[in-house]
Each structure stands twice: as C-alpha cells, then as structure tokens.
Design a protein around this motif. Structure first.
Motif, short mmCIF file in Angstrom:
data_model
loop_
_atom_site.label_atom_id
_atom_site.label_comp_id
_atom_site.label_asym_id
_atom_site.label_seq_id
_atom_site.Cartn_x
_atom_site.Cartn_y
_atom_site.Cartn_z
N ARG A 147 -45.50 63.90 28.65
CA ARG A 147 -46.37 63.00 28.27
C ARG A 147 -47.46 63.19 27.51
NH1 ARG A 147 -46.38 60.48 34.60
NH2 ARG A 147 -44.71 59.27 34.41
N VAL A 148 -47.77 64.84 27.93
CA VAL A 148 -49.00 65.12 26.86
C VAL A 148 -48.53 66.04 25.78
CG1 VAL A 148 -50.57 65.09 28.82
CG2 VAL A 148 -49.23 67.18 28.62
N GLY A 149 -47.25 65.85 25.43
CA GLY A 149 -46.61 66.54 24.39
C GLY A 149 -45.86 67.90 24.40
N PHE A 150 -45.95 68.29 25.80
CA PHE A 150 -45.37 69.65 26.07
C PHE A 150 -44.02 69.36 26.25
CE2 PHE A 150 -44.51 73.49 28.64
CZ PHE A 150 -45.28 74.42 28.04
N ASP A 151 -42.91 69.42 25.19
CA ASP A 151 -41.65 69.04 25.37
C ASP A 151 -41.06 69.56 24.05
OD1 ASP A 151 -39.44 68.17 26.39
OD2 ASP A 151 -39.71 66.02 26.31
N TRP A 152 -39.76 69.68 24.28
CA TRP A 152 -38.83 70.10 23.03
C TRP A 152 -38.63 68.69 22.13
CZ3 TRP A 152 -38.59 75.18 22.54
CH2 TRP A 152 -38.33 75.89 23.48
N ASP A 153 -38.74 68.99 20.72
CA ASP A 153 -38.47 68.14 19.86
C ASP A 153 -37.08 67.69 19.81
OD1 ASP A 153 -41.19 68.14 19.01
OD2 ASP A 153 -40.66 69.48 17.46
N ASN A 154 -36.08 68.24 20.08
CA ASN A 154 -34.72 67.78 20.12
C ASN A 154 -34.00 68.45 21.16
OD1 ASN A 154 -33.27 70.13 18.68
ND2 ASN A 154 -35.00 69.65 16.97
N ILE A 155 -32.81 67.73 21.44
CA ILE A 155 -32.04 68.50 22.64
C ILE A 155 -31.32 69.68 22.33
CG2 ILE A 155 -29.78 67.33 22.03
CD1 ILE A 155 -29.58 66.44 24.90
N ALA A 156 -31.14 70.04 20.86
CA ALA A 156 -30.50 71.28 20.79
C ALA A 156 -31.56 72.55 20.97
CB ALA A 156 -30.40 71.56 19.38
N ASP A 157 -32.89 72.13 20.89
CA ASP A 157 -33.83 73.33 21.41
C ASP A 157 -33.82 73.35 23.02
OD1 ASP A 157 -34.82 73.66 18.78
OD2 ASP A 157 -36.32 72.32 18.74
N ALA A 160 -30.75 75.30 23.58
CA ALA A 160 -31.01 77.14 23.19
C ALA A 160 -31.80 77.64 24.22
CB ALA A 160 -31.43 76.82 21.70
N LYS A 161 -32.65 76.93 24.97
CA LYS A 161 -33.62 77.57 26.02
C LYS A 161 -32.85 77.77 27.13
CE LYS A 161 -37.38 78.76 28.13
NZ LYS A 161 -37.85 80.02 27.42
N LEU A 162 -31.85 76.79 27.68
CA LEU A 162 -30.79 77.04 28.59
C LEU A 162 -30.06 78.40 28.44
CD1 LEU A 162 -29.57 76.25 31.45
CD2 LEU A 162 -28.04 74.73 30.16
N ASP A 163 -29.56 78.53 27.30
CA ASP A 163 -28.51 79.57 26.96
C ASP A 163 -29.29 80.97 26.97
OD1 ASP A 163 -26.46 77.96 26.63
OD2 ASP A 163 -26.69 77.75 24.23
N GLU A 164 -30.63 81.01 26.66
CA GLU A 164 -31.69 82.00 26.82
C GLU A 164 -31.61 82.33 28.04
OE1 GLU A 164 -36.53 82.67 26.40
OE2 GLU A 164 -35.53 81.34 24.78
N ARG A 194 -32.52 65.92 31.94
CA ARG A 194 -33.49 64.82 31.59
C ARG A 194 -33.38 64.16 30.25
NH1 ARG A 194 -38.72 64.77 29.34
NH2 ARG A 194 -38.63 67.14 28.92
N HIS A 195 -33.16 65.23 29.13
CA HIS A 195 -33.26 64.77 27.87
C HIS A 195 -31.96 63.92 27.78
CE1 HIS A 195 -36.21 66.88 25.17
NE2 HIS A 195 -36.52 67.39 26.53
N LYS A 196 -30.71 64.16 28.47
CA LYS A 196 -29.60 63.40 28.46
C LYS A 196 -29.69 61.92 28.87
CE LYS A 196 -26.22 66.70 27.35
NZ LYS A 196 -25.52 66.22 26.17
N GLY A 197 -31.06 61.70 29.74
CA GLY A 197 -31.09 60.51 30.55
C GLY A 197 -30.60 60.38 31.80
#
Length: 247
Positions: A147-157, A160-164, A194-197
């Motif tokens: 809600r305060v902008g601390f989030d990835w812009d797209n699901i690919a990112d 990628a974080k999960l893979d990392e 969450r990004h997938k709803g």
C-alpha cells in the motif's frame, strides 16, 4: 426468544463470586487460545459444509466475544454494549454507499487506512496481529507494505525473487541458515501467490484436506497393510485416489 443479553447474563453469573470456579479465575491471556481455536473450528465446519456444526461453532465463537467483554467490563475497560455499538458504527461508516447518500464515499481500504491513521499508528505494518497463522500474517504484511509502494512492479520479479531464495536455501549448510532461508522461501512463495490473487492460508488448508482424503483412501484400500507395502504399491493406490476424486 434467546438473545445476546441472555448469554451476557449467563457469563456474568459464571464470573460472579459464587459462580464457576474455573470461569472466575480466567483472564484475557488464558482465554485467548480458546478464541483462536473456536475461530478455526468455525472455518473447519464451513470447509466441511456441515451447517449443524457451523451453528454450534458460531455459538462457541460468540461466547468468546461475550467472555472477553465481561472481563473487560469487570476491569472498567469497555462493555459488551460498547463492542456491539463499535462494530455497528464501523460497518455503517464503511458502507456509506448503503447507509449514506452514496455520494463520493471512499472505498473500504481507504476508510480502513483513515481509521488506522486516526488510531495514531506509527508504521504501515502496525496492527498486523502477531497471533495470526504464519502464512496469513505474511500475506497481510506484504499487502500493508504494498500500500505504501514497497512491492514488485510485475510478477516476473516476484518469481525471480523466489528463485533467488530457493538458490540460497540450496546453498545453506548449517541448521540455522537452512531454517532462515526456508523461511525466506516460504515468505517469497506467499508473495507470489498474493500477486496471483491466491490466499496462501486457504490454499494450504485445501491442500491439507486433499492430502488427508487421499491418504485415508490409501489406508482403507491397503487394509492395514500399509507399512508392508512398497512405495510403488502405495503410489498406485494414491493415483487411484486421485482418479476417484476426479471422477
């Protein structure tokens, strides 16, 4: 017809000096685990679509509200009437499109944000209960941060974080590092869902229920011989359970 006032009277009687010895010595902390347990039993009845059990469990959950309210009233904090009045006012305030003139009424999330600000919260994550199940709390923390902008812009990112994080888990060697990295993987996976709803807590509860159904089918078909079966034999029964469910 019974009403909540009758239930409140019963609780006052139980907490009275000549009431129930067990009820009299309870406090907020000792009752809190029962409150959480009753909420889960409500959810369980809903998942099983057992309306008789749901009616019973909702009564148990309502008792928890009355119990905490009575203890609060005894300590001079608030009363059951305050609780009821508070939730009535909140529901009306959050549904101005129904109870008001419907013009320029802010959305649900905007109203909740205003209420948190009015309560003088000091950070975006304030108010996310520590007692929530870990998956549910992770998702709520992520939503608050977003809600305060601390989030990835797209699901690919996010992926990628999960893979990392999975790579870091694979590289970990000592128990403490493995545990920490495992937590990071779970947190990142909740974020992906969450990004997938998808609600992660609901998804895992459904998976637990599915595993239980299929495993119990395997046990029944094995007729008590499960410990003596090979993994291939058990897998064949597992696949049969899957086919049975899909049919």
């Amino acid at each position: 017809m019974p009403d909540i006032a009758e239930l409140a009277d019963i609780m006052r009687r139980l907490r009275a000096p000549d009431g129930c010895p067990w009820d009299r010595v309870q406090d907020f902390s000792s009752i809190a685990p029962y409150t959480i347990e009753e909420a889960y039993e409500v959810a369980d009845a809903i998942e099983r679509r057992d309306m008789t059990a749901l009616c019973d469990e909702l009564g148990d959950l309502l008792l928890q509200v009355v119990y905490h309210s009575q203890m609060a009233a005894e300590a001079g904090h608030f009363t059951l009437d305050d609780v009821i009045s508070g939730i009535c006012n909140k529901m009306i305030r959050r549904h101005l499109h129904v109870f008001g003139d419907g013009k320029d009424s802010p959305g649900w999330e905007a109203l909740k944000a205003e209420e948190r600000a009015a309560q003088q919260s000091h950070g975006a994550l304030d108010g996310v209960a520590l007692s929530l199940p870990a998956l549910m709390r992770a998702q709520k923390l992520q939503k608050r941060a977003a809600r305060v902008g601390f989030d990835w812009d797209n699901i690919a990112d996010v992926r990628a974080k999960l893979d990392e994080e999975l790579g870091e888990l694979e590289a970990a060697t000592c128990d403490d590092d493995i545990s920490e990295e495992a937590g990071d993987v779970l947190f990142s996976f909740v974020n992906l869902l969450r990004h997938k709803g998808v609600d992660s807590e609901t998804a895992l509860r459904a998976a637990n229920a599915k595993f239980t159904r299929r495993f119990e089918y395997v046990e029944r078909q094995a007729g008590g011989a499960l410990p003596d079966m090979s993994l291939d034999e058990m897998e064949a029964l597992w696949q049969a359970a899957k086919r049975k469910e899909r049919a």
